[in-house]
Design a protein around this motif. Structure first.
Motif, PDB file in Angstrom:
ATOM      1  N   VAL A  28       0.866  -1.167   0.000  1.00 33.82           N
ATOM      2  CA  VAL A  28       0.000   0.000   0.000  1.00 33.82           C
ATOM      3  C   VAL A  28       0.909   1.226   0.000  1.00 33.82           C
ATOM      4  O   VAL A  28       1.935   1.250   0.676  1.00 33.82           O
ATOM      5  N   THR A  29       0.545   2.208  -0.823  1.00 30.31           N
ATOM      6  CA  THR A  29       1.274   3.468  -0.854  1.00 30.31           C
ATOM      7  C   THR A  29       0.300   4.572  -0.479  1.00 30.31           C
ATOM      8  O   THR A  29      -0.798   4.657  -1.046  1.00 30.31           O
ATOM      9  N   VAL A  30       0.682   5.367   0.499  1.00 29.74           N
ATOM     10  CA  VAL A  30      -0.148   6.483   0.946  1.00 29.74           C
ATOM     11  C   VAL A  30       0.540   7.789   0.556  1.00 29.74           C
ATOM     12  O   VAL A  30       1.761   7.898   0.597  1.00 29.74           O
ATOM     13  N   PHE A  31      -0.272   8.766   0.180  1.00 29.61           N
ATOM     14  CA  PHE A  31       0.233  10.050  -0.309  1.00 29.61           C
ATOM     15  C   PHE A  31      -0.315  11.187   0.542  1.00 29.61           C
ATOM     16  O   PHE A  31      -1.462  11.153   0.982  1.00 29.61           O
ATOM     17  N   ARG A  32       0.499  12.220   0.709  1.00 33.39           N
ATOM     18  CA  ARG A  32       0.090  13.390   1.469  1.00 33.39           C
ATOM     19  C   ARG A  32      -1.052  14.141   0.766  1.00 33.39           C
ATOM     20  O   ARG A  32      -1.999  14.587   1.402  1.00 33.39           O
ATOM     21  N   ASP A  33      -0.961  14.278  -0.529  1.00 33.95           N
ATOM     22  CA  ASP A  33      -1.917  15.107  -1.261  1.00 33.95           C
ATOM     23  C   ASP A  33      -2.870  14.263  -2.103  1.00 33.95           C
ATOM     24  O   ASP A  33      -2.594  13.095  -2.407  1.00 33.95           O
ATOM     25  N   ALA A  62      -2.087  13.077   7.787  1.00 35.27           N
ATOM     26  CA  ALA A  62      -1.890  13.774   6.510  1.00 35.27           C
ATOM     27  C   ALA A  62      -2.106  12.912   5.268  1.00 35.27           C
ATOM     28  O   ALA A  62      -1.550  13.216   4.224  1.00 35.27           O
ATOM     29  N   ILE A  63      -2.910  11.867   5.327  1.00 35.47           N
ATOM     30  CA  ILE A  63      -3.136  11.020   4.141  1.00 35.47           C
ATOM     31  C   ILE A  63      -4.300  11.574   3.324  1.00 35.47           C
ATOM     32  O   ILE A  63      -5.376  11.827   3.858  1.00 35.47           O
ATOM     33  N   SER A  64      -4.073  11.710   2.011  1.00 36.81           N
ATOM     34  CA  SER A  64      -5.140  12.186   1.136  1.00 36.81           C
ATOM     35  C   SER A  64      -5.447  11.253  -0.023  1.00 36.81           C
ATOM     36  O   SER A  64      -6.505  11.362  -0.634  1.00 36.81           O
ATOM     37  N   SER A  65      -4.514  10.367  -0.379  1.00 39.34           N
ATOM     38  CA  SER A  65      -4.785   9.392  -1.439  1.00 39.34           C
ATOM     39  C   SER A  65      -3.991   8.114  -1.173  1.00 39.34           C
ATOM     40  O   SER A  65      -2.970   8.129  -0.488  1.00 39.34           O
ATOM     41  N   VAL A  66      -4.505   6.994  -1.730  1.00 38.57           N
ATOM     42  CA  VAL A  66      -3.965   5.667  -1.420  1.00 38.57           C
ATOM     43  C   VAL A  66      -3.993   4.794  -2.670  1.00 38.57           C
ATOM     44  O   VAL A  66      -4.950   4.850  -3.447  1.00 38.57           O
ATOM     45  N   VAL A  67      -2.953   3.963  -2.823  1.00 33.13           N
ATOM     46  CA  VAL A  67      -2.921   2.934  -3.867  1.00 33.13           C
ATOM     47  C   VAL A  67      -2.642   1.591  -3.190  1.00 33.13           C
ATOM     48  O   VAL A  67      -1.662   1.459  -2.457  1.00 33.13           O
ATOM     49  N   TYR A  95      -7.321   5.149  -4.891  1.00 27.20           N
ATOM     50  CA  TYR A  95      -8.233   6.023  -4.164  1.00 27.20           C
ATOM     51  C   TYR A  95      -7.638   7.433  -4.169  1.00 27.20           C
ATOM     52  O   TYR A  95      -6.805   7.760  -3.337  1.00 27.20           O
ATOM     53  N   PRO A  96      -8.045   8.263  -5.146  1.00 23.51           N
ATOM     54  CA  PRO A  96      -7.415   9.577  -5.313  1.00 23.51           C
ATOM     55  C   PRO A  96      -7.784  10.616  -4.264  1.00 23.51           C
ATOM     56  O   PRO A  96      -7.105  11.629  -4.134  1.00 23.51           O
ATOM     57  N   ASP A  97      -8.844  10.388  -3.490  1.00 25.95           N
ATOM     58  CA  ASP A  97      -9.260  11.379  -2.494  1.00 25.95           C
ATOM     59  C   ASP A  97      -9.960  10.664  -1.338  1.00 25.95           C
ATOM     60  O   ASP A  97     -11.181  10.603  -1.270  1.00 25.95           O
ATOM     61  N   VAL A  98      -9.173  10.106  -0.416  1.00 22.26           N
ATOM     62  CA  VAL A  98      -9.746   9.307   0.666  1.00 22.26           C
ATOM     63  C   VAL A  98     -10.183  10.124   1.878  1.00 22.26           C
ATOM     64  O   VAL A  98     -10.935   9.638   2.698  1.00 22.26           O
TER      65      VAL A  98
END
Length: 114
Positions: A28-33, A62-67, A95-98
């Motif tokens: 799983v990769t989590v992104f700030r934005d 601070a998570i905003s999107s997830v793969v 998930y571009p906007d979680v």
């Protein structure tokens, strides 16, 4: 005469995290934005603390999107130590906007880690 029992094996090498993930599950990769931008952290088949990591990136709250790249489910928690479930996401999926801005920890819950 053989020097050791591994003499016949021509190449033994350690698997890196990505290779290990492809053999035993995913990542799983989590992104700030939103829309997969900004700082990111990738977790391979294991629990994740968004505050402390070897990359020196703090994504606590601070998570905003997830793969999620495999057929597995990850749980996201409000507090460190997997307390106060915020929600779950199933993969494979993007998930571009979680809107999980208050997450501090995450872990894979399905399939179980062997």
């Amino acid at each position: 005469m053989k020097v050791n029992q591994f003499e016949e094996i021509s190449a033994i090498q350690e698997l890196n995290n990505e290779a290990a993930a492809s053999c035993s599950g995913g990542k799983v990769t989590v992104f700030r934005d939103r829309v997969f931008r900004g700082d990111r952290l990738t977790f391979y088949n294991k629990d994740g603390d968004l505050r402390y990591n070897k990359e020196g990136i703090n994504l606590d709250d601070a998570i905003s999107s997830v793969v999620i790249d495999a057929d597995e489910t990850w749980a996201f928690y409000l507090d460190p130590g997997y307390k106060n479930l915020v929600g779950t996401l199933k993969g494979p999926g993007i998930y571009p906007d979680v809107q999980y801005g208050s997450v501090s920890s995450l872990k894979r819950i399905s399939p179980p880690i062997a």
